[in-house]
Write a protein that holds these residues in place. Sequence first.
Motif, short mmCIF file in Angstrom:
data_model
loop_
_atom_site.label_atom_id
_atom_site.label_comp_id
_atom_site.label_asym_id
_atom_site.label_seq_id
_atom_site.Cartn_x
_atom_site.Cartn_y
_atom_site.Cartn_z
N ASN A 203 -7.82 75.61 109.94
CA ASN A 203 -8.74 74.62 110.49
C ASN A 203 -8.99 74.79 111.98
OD1 ASN A 203 -8.95 73.37 107.95
ND2 ASN A 203 -7.04 72.28 108.31
N ILE A 204 -8.37 75.77 112.59
CA ILE A 204 -8.57 76.00 114.02
C ILE A 204 -9.87 76.77 114.21
CG2 ILE A 204 -7.66 77.15 116.06
CD1 ILE A 204 -4.86 76.53 114.95
N GLU A 205 -10.75 76.21 114.99
CA GLU A 205 -12.07 76.83 115.19
C GLU A 205 -12.05 77.79 116.37
OE1 GLU A 205 -15.68 74.47 114.84
OE2 GLU A 205 -14.36 72.76 114.42
N GLY A 206 -12.63 78.96 116.11
CA GLY A 206 -12.77 79.94 117.18
C GLY A 206 -13.98 79.63 118.04
N LEU A 207 -13.92 80.03 119.28
CA LEU A 207 -15.03 79.86 120.22
C LEU A 207 -16.09 80.92 119.88
CD1 LEU A 207 -15.91 78.22 122.68
CD2 LEU A 207 -14.82 79.94 124.11
N HIS A 208 -17.32 80.46 119.63
CA HIS A 208 -18.39 81.39 119.27
C HIS A 208 -18.55 82.45 120.37
CE1 HIS A 208 -21.80 82.51 116.79
NE2 HIS A 208 -22.38 82.88 117.92
N GLY A 209 -18.76 83.67 119.92
CA GLY A 209 -18.92 84.78 120.87
C GLY A 209 -17.61 85.49 121.16
N THR A 210 -16.53 85.06 120.48
CA THR A 210 -15.24 85.73 120.65
C THR A 210 -14.69 86.12 119.29
OG1 THR A 210 -13.83 83.74 120.51
CG2 THR A 210 -14.76 84.29 122.69
N GLY A 211 -13.80 87.08 119.25
CA GLY A 211 -13.14 87.46 118.01
C GLY A 211 -13.87 88.56 117.25
N ARG A 212 -13.32 88.87 116.08
CA ARG A 212 -13.78 90.02 115.30
C ARG A 212 -15.23 89.90 114.85
NH1 ARG A 212 -9.60 92.51 111.22
NH2 ARG A 212 -8.56 92.65 113.24
N ALA A 213 -15.67 88.71 114.43
CA ALA A 213 -17.06 88.57 114.00
C ALA A 213 -18.02 88.85 115.16
CB ALA A 213 -17.31 87.18 113.41
N ALA A 214 -17.66 88.42 116.34
CA ALA A 214 -18.48 88.70 117.53
C ALA A 214 -18.50 90.20 117.82
CB ALA A 214 -17.96 87.92 118.73
N GLU A 215 -17.37 90.87 117.57
CA GLU A 215 -17.30 92.31 117.78
C GLU A 215 -18.24 93.04 116.82
OE1 GLU A 215 -12.57 92.14 119.07
OE2 GLU A 215 -13.13 93.15 117.21
N VAL A 216 -18.24 92.62 115.56
CA VAL A 216 -19.12 93.23 114.56
C VAL A 216 -20.58 92.94 114.92
CG1 VAL A 216 -19.86 93.13 112.14
CG2 VAL A 216 -17.42 93.26 112.71
N ILE B 17 -18.30 94.65 105.32
CA ILE B 17 -17.09 94.37 106.08
C ILE B 17 -15.92 94.32 105.10
CG2 ILE B 17 -15.88 92.68 107.53
CD1 ILE B 17 -18.79 91.64 108.26
N LEU B 18 -14.92 95.17 105.30
CA LEU B 18 -13.71 95.15 104.49
C LEU B 18 -12.60 94.51 105.33
CD1 LEU B 18 -13.79 98.78 103.01
CD2 LEU B 18 -14.81 96.68 102.08
N ASP B 19 -12.17 93.32 104.95
CA ASP B 19 -11.19 92.59 105.74
C ASP B 19 -10.47 91.59 104.85
OD1 ASP B 19 -9.86 91.03 107.84
OD2 ASP B 19 -11.32 91.90 109.20
N ASP B 20 -9.18 91.39 105.12
CA ASP B 20 -8.40 90.43 104.34
C ASP B 20 -8.42 89.05 104.97
OD1 ASP B 20 -6.78 91.40 106.49
OD2 ASP B 20 -4.97 90.71 105.44
N GLU B 21 -9.04 88.90 106.11
CA GLU B 21 -9.07 87.61 106.79
C GLU B 21 -10.51 87.18 107.08
OE1 GLU B 21 -6.40 87.06 110.13
OE2 GLU B 21 -5.22 88.78 109.45
N ASP B 22 -10.70 85.87 107.05
CA ASP B 22 -11.99 85.29 107.40
C ASP B 22 -12.03 85.08 108.91
OD1 ASP B 22 -14.34 83.93 107.75
OD2 ASP B 22 -13.90 82.36 106.29
N HIS B 23 -12.84 85.85 109.57
CA HIS B 23 -12.99 85.77 111.03
C HIS B 23 -14.28 85.01 111.38
CE1 HIS B 23 -9.60 88.39 112.03
NE2 HIS B 23 -9.94 89.07 110.95
N ASP B 24 -14.49 83.89 110.72
CA ASP B 24 -15.71 83.09 110.90
C ASP B 24 -16.96 83.88 110.53
OD1 ASP B 24 -14.26 80.88 111.82
OD2 ASP B 24 -14.28 81.61 113.88
N TRP B 25 -16.85 84.70 109.47
CA TRP B 25 -17.98 85.53 109.05
C TRP B 25 -19.23 84.69 108.78
CZ3 TRP B 25 -16.54 89.90 110.69
CH2 TRP B 25 -15.28 90.42 110.45
N LYS B 26 -19.05 83.53 108.13
CA LYS B 26 -20.20 82.70 107.77
C LYS B 26 -20.92 82.19 109.02
CE LYS B 26 -21.72 79.05 104.76
NZ LYS B 26 -21.44 78.33 103.55
N GLU B 27 -20.16 81.80 110.03
CA GLU B 27 -20.77 81.29 111.26
C GLU B 27 -21.71 82.31 111.89
OE1 GLU B 27 -19.44 79.94 115.75
OE2 GLU B 27 -17.98 79.76 114.15
N TYR B 28 -21.43 83.59 111.67
CA TYR B 28 -22.24 84.66 112.26
C TYR B 28 -23.27 85.21 111.27
CZ TYR B 28 -19.13 84.79 116.27
OH TYR B 28 -18.42 84.47 117.41
N GLY B 29 -23.33 84.62 110.08
CA GLY B 29 -24.26 85.11 109.06
C GLY B 29 -23.84 86.43 108.45
N LEU B 30 -22.53 86.72 108.49
CA LEU B 30 -22.02 87.99 108.01
C LEU B 30 -21.27 87.87 106.69
CD1 LEU B 30 -20.59 89.23 111.45
CD2 LEU B 30 -22.77 89.86 110.43
#
Length: 187
Positions: A105-118, A132-145
């Motif tokens: 439930n901890i929200e990442g700051l938009h523009g940071t982290g793996r989804a921002a890198e992709v 994207i092959l990954d075992d963790e959700d890095h806020d993919w939905k927030e980035y449309g990924l």
Amino acid sequence: MRVIFLDVDGVLTTCSYHNPDTNHINPEKVQILSQTVNRTEAKIVLTSTWKMGYDKDSGKKEDYFKVLEGILVQYGLEIFDITDDIPAKIKEPLPQTFSLEDLDNIEGLHGTGRAAEVEKWIHDHSVEDFVILDDEDHDWKEYGLDENWIHTSYYGPDCEAGLLKKHIDKICDILDRKISYKNQPGH
């Protein structure tokens, strides 16, 4: 260009495979990746924290990164590029005490982290299609990924964890149906 954004832990390594000589990278998982790349002709872009073992500026590679490269080469694979490091930041400070379930439930700051890198890598390159092959959700939905994400798992027996043969067709479907970030509304 077709791209596979690759995490290592939970994709090529799992909790049930142990081999110090390969840094616990399972050759069976690499073989599945090789079959996928051969079928799709996609380039591998490393998103994993394993990328920290390679300094793009100096060309210096840590031993664990060399092991990863060596295993990939044995299967006819190479790392095309790595994503830039954009460390994840959280919106709110962590509470004094929290459970592992609370981390979801901890929200990442938009523009940071793996989804921002992709997202940045896609914007900086001529990407036609990607997965994207990954075992963790890095806020993919927030980035449309999220439509391009194959959710693997680090846990469980090897026949149920990491990259699996059943993922090959799904990866190909994602690359063939042209679900790409550039085609997402608002991007």
